[in-house]
Write a protein that holds these residues in place. Structure first.
Motif, PDB file in Angstrom:
ATOM      1  N   PRO A 117      32.023  44.421  46.001  1.00  0.00           N
ATOM      2  CA  PRO A 117      33.363  44.994  45.861  1.00  0.00           C
ATOM      3  C   PRO A 117      33.489  45.864  44.612  1.00  0.00           C
ATOM      4  N   ASP A 118      34.579  46.615  44.548  1.00  0.00           N
ATOM      5  CA  ASP A 118      34.851  47.458  43.385  1.00  0.00           C
ATOM      6  C   ASP A 118      35.319  46.638  42.184  1.00  0.00           C
ATOM      7  N   VAL A 119      35.951  45.507  42.457  1.00  0.00           N
ATOM      8  CA  VAL A 119      36.439  44.613  41.405  1.00  0.00           C
ATOM      9  C   VAL A 119      36.503  43.202  41.982  1.00  0.00           C
ATOM     10  N   VAL A 120      36.309  42.221  41.119  1.00  0.00           N
ATOM     11  CA  VAL A 120      36.420  40.814  41.513  1.00  0.00           C
ATOM     12  C   VAL A 120      37.570  40.206  40.728  1.00  0.00           C
ATOM     13  N   LEU A 121      38.552  39.659  41.443  1.00  0.00           N
ATOM     14  CA  LEU A 121      39.620  38.892  40.817  1.00  0.00           C
ATOM     15  C   LEU A 121      39.247  37.433  41.008  1.00  0.00           C
ATOM     16  N   MET A 122      38.907  36.769  39.921  1.00  0.00           N
ATOM     17  CA  MET A 122      38.311  35.435  39.989  1.00  0.00           C
ATOM     18  C   MET A 122      39.298  34.369  39.526  1.00  0.00           C
ATOM     19  N   ASP A 123      39.718  33.530  40.449  1.00  0.00           N
ATOM     20  CA  ASP A 123      40.546  32.385  40.093  1.00  0.00           C
ATOM     21  C   ASP A 123      39.695  31.439  39.258  1.00  0.00           C
ATOM     22  N   MET A 124      40.239  30.917  38.210  1.00  0.00           N
ATOM     23  CA  MET A 124      39.458  30.075  37.317  1.00  0.00           C
ATOM     24  C   MET A 124      39.258  28.662  37.843  1.00  0.00           C
ATOM     25  N   HIS A 125      40.144  28.200  38.695  1.00  0.00           N
ATOM     26  CA  HIS A 125      40.092  26.815  39.155  1.00  0.00           C
ATOM     27  C   HIS A 125      39.884  26.774  40.659  1.00  0.00           C
ATOM     28  N   MET A 126      38.630  26.787  41.060  1.00  0.00           N
ATOM     29  CA  MET A 126      38.270  26.715  42.474  1.00  0.00           C
ATOM     30  C   MET A 126      37.404  25.482  42.688  1.00  0.00           C
ATOM     31  N   PRO A 127      37.405  24.975  43.912  1.00  0.00           N
ATOM     32  CA  PRO A 127      36.512  23.837  44.195  1.00  0.00           C
ATOM     33  C   PRO A 127      35.048  24.270  44.244  1.00  0.00           C
ATOM     34  N   GLU A 128      34.168  23.318  44.163  1.00  0.00           N
ATOM     35  CA  GLU A 128      32.714  23.473  44.240  1.00  0.00           C
ATOM     36  C   GLU A 128      32.106  24.177  43.029  1.00  0.00           C
ATOM     37  N   MET A 129      32.678  25.285  42.619  1.00  0.00           N
ATOM     38  CA  MET A 129      32.172  26.035  41.462  1.00  0.00           C
ATOM     39  C   MET A 129      33.361  26.762  40.841  1.00  0.00           C
ATOM     40  N   ASP A 130      33.601  26.561  39.556  1.00  0.00           N
ATOM     41  CA  ASP A 130      34.753  27.218  38.936  1.00  0.00           C
ATOM     42  C   ASP A 130      34.468  28.701  38.688  1.00  0.00           C
ATOM     43  N   GLY A 131      35.487  29.406  38.251  1.00  0.00           N
ATOM     44  CA  GLY A 131      35.366  30.838  38.038  1.00  0.00           C
ATOM     45  C   GLY A 131      34.360  31.228  36.977  1.00  0.00           C
ATOM     46  N   LEU A 132      34.213  30.394  35.952  1.00  0.00           N
ATOM     47  CA  LEU A 132      33.241  30.697  34.900  1.00  0.00           C
ATOM     48  C   LEU A 132      31.818  30.659  35.446  1.00  0.00           C
ATOM     49  N   ASP A 133      31.492  29.615  36.179  1.00  0.00           N
ATOM     50  CA  ASP A 133      30.147  29.522  36.761  1.00  0.00           C
ATOM     51  C   ASP A 133      29.912  30.616  37.795  1.00  0.00           C
ATOM     52  N   ALA A 134      30.927  30.918  38.585  1.00  0.00           N
ATOM     53  CA  ALA A 134      30.780  31.976  39.581  1.00  0.00           C
ATOM     54  C   ALA A 134      30.519  33.329  38.906  1.00  0.00           C
ATOM     55  N   ALA A 135      31.225  33.597  37.816  1.00  0.00           N
ATOM     56  CA  ALA A 135      31.011  34.859  37.090  1.00  0.00           C
ATOM     57  C   ALA A 135      29.592  34.926  36.538  1.00  0.00           C
ATOM     58  N   ARG A 136      29.118  33.827  35.978  1.00  0.00           N
ATOM     59  CA  ARG A 136      27.745  33.803  35.460  1.00  0.00           C
ATOM     60  C   ARG A 136      26.729  34.079  36.572  1.00  0.00           C
ATOM     61  N   ARG A 137      26.953  33.506  37.715  1.00  0.00           N
ATOM     62  CA  ARG A 137      26.023  33.709  38.834  1.00  0.00           C
ATOM     63  C   ARG A 137      26.085  35.132  39.364  1.00  0.00           C
ATOM     64  N   ILE A 138      27.267  35.715  39.371  1.00  0.00           N
ATOM     65  CA  ILE A 138      27.390  37.115  39.786  1.00  0.00           C
ATOM     66  C   ILE A 138      26.634  38.006  38.806  1.00  0.00           C
ATOM     67  N   ARG A 139      26.773  37.761  37.512  1.00  0.00           N
ATOM     68  CA  ARG A 139      26.044  38.568  36.515  1.00  0.00           C
ATOM     69  C   ARG A 139      24.534  38.389  36.676  1.00  0.00           C
ATOM     70  N   ALA A 140      24.087  37.191  36.966  1.00  0.00           N
ATOM     71  CA  ALA A 140      22.654  36.953  37.178  1.00  0.00           C
ATOM     72  C   ALA A 140      22.174  37.685  38.432  1.00  0.00           C
ATOM     73  N   LEU A 141      22.975  37.692  39.470  1.00  0.00           N
ATOM     74  CA  LEU A 141      22.628  38.399  40.713  1.00  0.00           C
ATOM     75  C   LEU A 141      22.523  39.897  40.451  1.00  0.00           C
ATOM     76  N   GLU A 142      23.480  40.443  39.703  1.00  0.00           N
ATOM     77  CA  GLU A 142      23.424  41.870  39.360  1.00  0.00           C
ATOM     78  C   GLU A 142      22.144  42.200  38.596  1.00  0.00           C
ATOM     79  N   ALA A 143      21.814  41.356  37.638  1.00  0.00           N
ATOM     80  CA  ALA A 143      20.611  41.595  36.834  1.00  0.00           C
ATOM     81  C   ALA A 143      19.353  41.509  37.687  1.00  0.00           C
ATOM     82  N   ALA A 144      19.291  40.515  38.553  1.00  0.00           N
ATOM     83  CA  ALA A 144      18.105  40.320  39.388  1.00  0.00           C
ATOM     84  C   ALA A 144      17.906  41.465  40.372  1.00  0.00           C
ATOM     85  N   ARG A 145      18.999  42.048  40.844  1.00  0.00           N
ATOM     86  CA  ARG A 145      18.901  43.117  41.845  1.00  0.00           C
ATOM     87  C   ARG A 145      19.006  44.516  41.240  1.00  0.00           C
ATOM     88  N   GLY A 146      19.216  44.602  39.934  1.00  0.00           N
ATOM     89  CA  GLY A 146      19.329  45.895  39.282  1.00  0.00           C
ATOM     90  C   GLY A 146      20.616  46.628  39.625  1.00  0.00           C
TER      91      GLY A 146
END
Length: 111
Positions: free
Chosen positions: A33-62
């Protein structure tokens, strides 16, 4: 998130929602997407962990960095700092109105 969805749809933007952080990361990897609006309190994985994983995915895929904005009810400075440390670009404190969301979109992605 209902308010954000209504505002975005009113701006003719396509909205994809995730019910938990893991689903948000998966959707990001498929949709870019063009932007991610990330709720901080979600089940299974909170917004902080999700943001970290998105940044790792971006780095891994360039991939270029996509703006991630935290949506939170907390206006405490330490919470904003935690969001930035997790790789988020901005914080939008709930409750927010249409003008605040539009301003944020103009700053980050959708001019």
């Amino acid at each position: 998130m209902a308010l954000a969805r209504a505002i975005l749809q009113g701006l003719d933007m396509r909205v994809q929602e995730a019910v938990n952080g893991a689903q948000a990361v998966q959707a990001y990897g498929q949709e870019r997407p063009d932007v991610v609006l990330m709720d901080m309190h979600m089940p299974e994985m909170d917004g902080l962990d999700a943001a970290r994983r998105i940044r790792a995915l971006e780095a891994a895929r360039g991939w270029a960095r996509t703006p991630i904005v935290a949506l939170t009810a907390s206006a405490l400075p330490e919470d904003g700092r935690r969001c930035v440390e997790a790789g988020m670009d901005d914080v939008l404190v709930k409750p927010f109105g249409p003008a605040q969301l539009q301003d944020l979109l103009q700053r980050h992605c959708c001019r």
